[in-house]
Write a protein that holds these residues in place. Structure first.
Motif, mmCIF file in Angstrom:
data_model
loop_
_atom_site.group_PDB
_atom_site.id
_atom_site.type_symbol
_atom_site.label_atom_id
_atom_site.label_comp_id
_atom_site.label_asym_id
_atom_site.label_seq_id
_atom_site.Cartn_x
_atom_site.Cartn_y
_atom_site.Cartn_z
ATOM 1 N N ASP A 52 36.690 24.118 9.308
ATOM 2 C CA ASP A 52 37.111 22.718 10.175
ATOM 3 C C ASP A 52 37.720 22.050 9.122
ATOM 4 O O ASP A 52 37.002 21.256 8.559
ATOM 5 N N THR A 53 39.055 22.141 9.003
ATOM 6 C CA THR A 53 39.838 21.512 8.258
ATOM 7 C C THR A 53 39.814 20.046 8.375
ATOM 8 O O THR A 53 39.915 19.023 7.594
ATOM 9 N N VAL A 54 39.661 19.572 9.636
ATOM 10 C CA VAL A 54 39.477 18.261 9.874
ATOM 11 C C VAL A 54 38.502 17.426 9.539
ATOM 12 O O VAL A 54 38.447 16.472 8.658
ATOM 13 N N HIS A 55 37.148 18.146 9.736
ATOM 14 C CA HIS A 55 36.065 17.673 8.989
ATOM 15 C C HIS A 55 36.305 17.744 7.489
ATOM 16 O O HIS A 55 35.987 16.624 6.849
ATOM 17 N N MET A 56 36.811 18.513 6.832
ATOM 18 C CA MET A 56 36.868 18.523 5.393
ATOM 19 C C MET A 56 37.590 17.354 5.099
ATOM 20 O O MET A 56 37.546 16.757 4.031
ATOM 21 N N LEU A 57 38.926 17.240 5.647
ATOM 22 C CA LEU A 57 39.692 16.208 5.148
ATOM 23 C C LEU A 57 38.922 14.844 5.281
ATOM 24 O O LEU A 57 39.272 13.894 4.661
ATOM 25 N N ALA A 58 38.592 14.721 6.409
ATOM 26 C CA ALA A 58 37.678 13.251 6.677
ATOM 27 C C ALA A 58 36.766 13.069 5.684
ATOM 28 O O ALA A 58 36.774 11.919 5.125
ATOM 29 N N PHE A 59 35.925 14.118 5.329
ATOM 30 C CA PHE A 59 35.015 13.925 4.290
ATOM 31 C C PHE A 59 35.630 13.865 3.123
ATOM 32 O O PHE A 59 34.801 13.388 2.110
ATOM 33 N N ALA A 60 36.707 14.560 2.722
ATOM 34 C CA ALA A 60 37.140 14.319 1.647
ATOM 35 C C ALA A 60 37.436 12.858 1.090
ATOM 36 O O ALA A 60 37.402 12.498 0.045
ATOM 37 N N VAL A 61 38.234 12.149 2.180
ATOM 38 C CA VAL A 61 38.536 10.870 2.053
ATOM 39 C C VAL A 61 37.611 9.974 1.995
ATOM 40 O O VAL A 61 37.443 9.199 1.123
ATOM 41 N N LEU A 92 22.633 14.085 16.458
ATOM 42 C CA LEU A 92 22.824 13.235 17.331
ATOM 43 C C LEU A 92 23.971 13.662 18.512
ATOM 44 O O LEU A 92 23.863 13.483 19.758
ATOM 45 N N GLN A 93 24.645 14.725 18.191
ATOM 46 C CA GLN A 93 25.463 15.494 18.925
ATOM 47 C C GLN A 93 24.645 16.247 20.245
ATOM 48 O O GLN A 93 25.301 16.633 21.282
ATOM 49 N N PHE A 94 23.407 16.364 19.963
ATOM 50 C CA PHE A 94 22.618 16.860 21.010
ATOM 51 C C PHE A 94 22.777 15.931 22.337
ATOM 52 O O PHE A 94 22.637 16.755 23.420
ATOM 53 N N TYR A 95 22.796 14.797 22.237
ATOM 54 C CA TYR A 95 22.818 13.817 23.173
ATOM 55 C C TYR A 95 24.261 13.252 23.536
ATOM 56 O O TYR A 95 24.274 12.536 24.606
ATOM 57 N N VAL A 96 25.293 13.915 22.913
ATOM 58 C CA VAL A 96 26.805 13.637 23.520
ATOM 59 C C VAL A 96 27.137 14.506 24.472
ATOM 60 O O VAL A 96 27.101 15.788 24.004
ATOM 61 N N PRO A 97 27.724 14.311 25.507
ATOM 62 C CA PRO A 97 28.228 15.183 26.593
ATOM 63 C C PRO A 97 29.446 15.922 26.157
ATOM 64 O O PRO A 97 30.104 15.620 25.174
ATOM 65 N N GLY A 98 29.084 17.398 26.031
ATOM 66 C CA GLY A 98 30.266 18.379 25.483
ATOM 67 C C GLY A 98 30.343 18.411 23.853
ATOM 68 O O GLY A 98 31.275 19.098 23.508
ATOM 69 N N ARG A 99 29.385 18.169 23.440
ATOM 70 C CA ARG A 99 29.504 18.344 21.669
ATOM 71 C C ARG A 99 28.215 19.069 21.669
ATOM 72 O O ARG A 99 27.190 19.168 22.228
ATOM 73 N N THR A 100 28.588 19.891 20.481
ATOM 74 C CA THR A 100 27.499 20.865 19.714
ATOM 75 C C THR A 100 27.414 20.636 18.528
ATOM 76 O O THR A 100 28.401 20.683 17.657
ATOM 77 N N PRO A 101 26.175 20.311 17.902
ATOM 78 C CA PRO A 101 25.834 20.441 16.576
ATOM 79 C C PRO A 101 26.102 21.605 15.938
ATOM 80 O O PRO A 101 25.412 22.536 16.563
ATOM 81 N N LEU A 102 26.784 21.625 14.766
ATOM 82 C CA LEU A 102 26.946 23.004 14.035
ATOM 83 C C LEU A 102 26.545 23.059 12.489
ATOM 84 O O LEU A 102 26.856 21.805 12.040
ATOM 85 N N VAL A 103 25.756 23.951 12.141
ATOM 86 C CA VAL A 103 25.580 23.767 10.801
ATOM 87 C C VAL A 103 26.934 23.875 9.912
ATOM 88 O O VAL A 103 27.073 23.483 8.777
ATOM 89 N N SER A 104 27.715 24.730 10.610
ATOM 90 C CA SER A 104 29.211 24.864 9.947
ATOM 91 C C SER A 104 29.811 23.595 9.625
ATOM 92 O O SER A 104 30.649 23.393 8.656
ATOM 93 N N ASP A 105 29.561 22.478 10.576
ATOM 94 C CA ASP A 105 30.357 21.240 10.427
ATOM 95 C C ASP A 105 29.566 20.566 9.295
ATOM 96 O O ASP A 105 30.439 19.806 8.539
ATOM 97 N N VAL A 106 28.441 20.633 9.085
ATOM 98 C CA VAL A 106 27.894 19.933 7.933
ATOM 99 C C VAL A 106 28.365 20.719 6.644
ATOM 100 O O VAL A 106 28.557 20.132 5.693
ATOM 101 N N ARG A 107 28.443 22.010 6.377
ATOM 102 C CA ARG A 107 28.824 22.547 5.439
ATOM 103 C C ARG A 107 30.264 22.248 5.327
ATOM 104 O O ARG A 107 30.776 21.779 4.051
ATOM 105 N N ASP A 108 31.245 22.219 6.266
ATOM 106 C CA ASP A 108 32.340 21.846 5.918
ATOM 107 C C ASP A 108 32.838 20.344 5.704
ATOM 108 O O ASP A 108 33.394 19.749 4.727
ATOM 109 N N ASN A 109 31.899 19.578 5.977
ATOM 110 C CA ASN A 109 31.701 18.040 5.543
ATOM 111 C C ASN A 109 31.228 17.856 4.166
ATOM 112 O O ASN A 109 32.152 17.056 3.389
ATOM 113 N N MET A 110 30.539 18.894 3.669
ATOM 114 C CA MET A 110 30.216 18.908 2.284
ATOM 115 C C MET A 110 31.070 19.280 1.370
ATOM 116 O O MET A 110 31.309 18.758 0.405
ATOM 117 N N LEU A 111 32.017 20.373 1.833
ATOM 118 C CA LEU A 111 32.866 20.832 0.859
ATOM 119 C C LEU A 111 34.015 19.794 0.819
ATOM 120 O O LEU A 111 34.646 19.672 -0.283
#
Length: 135
Positions: A52-61, A92-111
């Motif tokens: 998820d390069t959008v996550h990666m770019l946002a967290f790089a910034v 928190l995405q468990f409580y947001v309609p249409g969103r799914t929490p993903l471990v891969s998002d945390v990984r991409d955020n940290m990368l």
């Protein structure tokens, strides 16, 4: 200058929290209403389809902003703080309609964060080295 750094870091965290906690229907509406935003997201997503390069770019910034706002803080503390932020926003995405929490998002955020921290650390090192040498 210190307040500006903290304000930038707070703004970056607020924007990221908002982006990851907005329902999918709102994100879809934003992309329809803003073709420029949508095209930018499409281009970033196409850079590396396996992540998820959008996550990666946002967290790089975020990494760049955090290092500039907290110059005396060890990178490990920044990484730990952003890891906790990332985990909490994903949960928190468990409580947001249409969103799914993903471990891969945390990984991409940290990368992305580590890449941003590495990038700004290299730039700051080069700046210090060149100003000492030629300054």
């Amino acid at each position: 200058m210190k307040r500006l750094g903290w304000a930038g870091l707070g703004l970056a965290l607020a924007v990221l929290a908002t982006a990851v906690l907005v329902p999918n229907t709102t994100l879809a509406w934003l992309r329809v209403e803003s073709p420029l935003l949508s095209e930018g997201i499409n281009r970033v997503e196409a850079l590396w389809p396996a992540a998820d390069t959008v996550h990666m770019l946002a967290f790089a910034v975020l990494g760049v902003i955090a290092r500039l706002a907290l110059p005396r803080t060890r990178a490990g503390w920044i990484i730990l703080g952003v890891l906790l932020f990332s985990i909490v926003t994903e949960l928190l995405q468990f409580y947001v309609p249409g969103r799914t929490p993903l471990v891969s998002d945390v990984r991409d955020n940290m990368l992305g964060l580590v890449a941003g921290l590495g990038f700004i650390s290299l730039i700051l090192w080069l700046y210090r080295h060149l100003t000492q040498r030629f300054g």
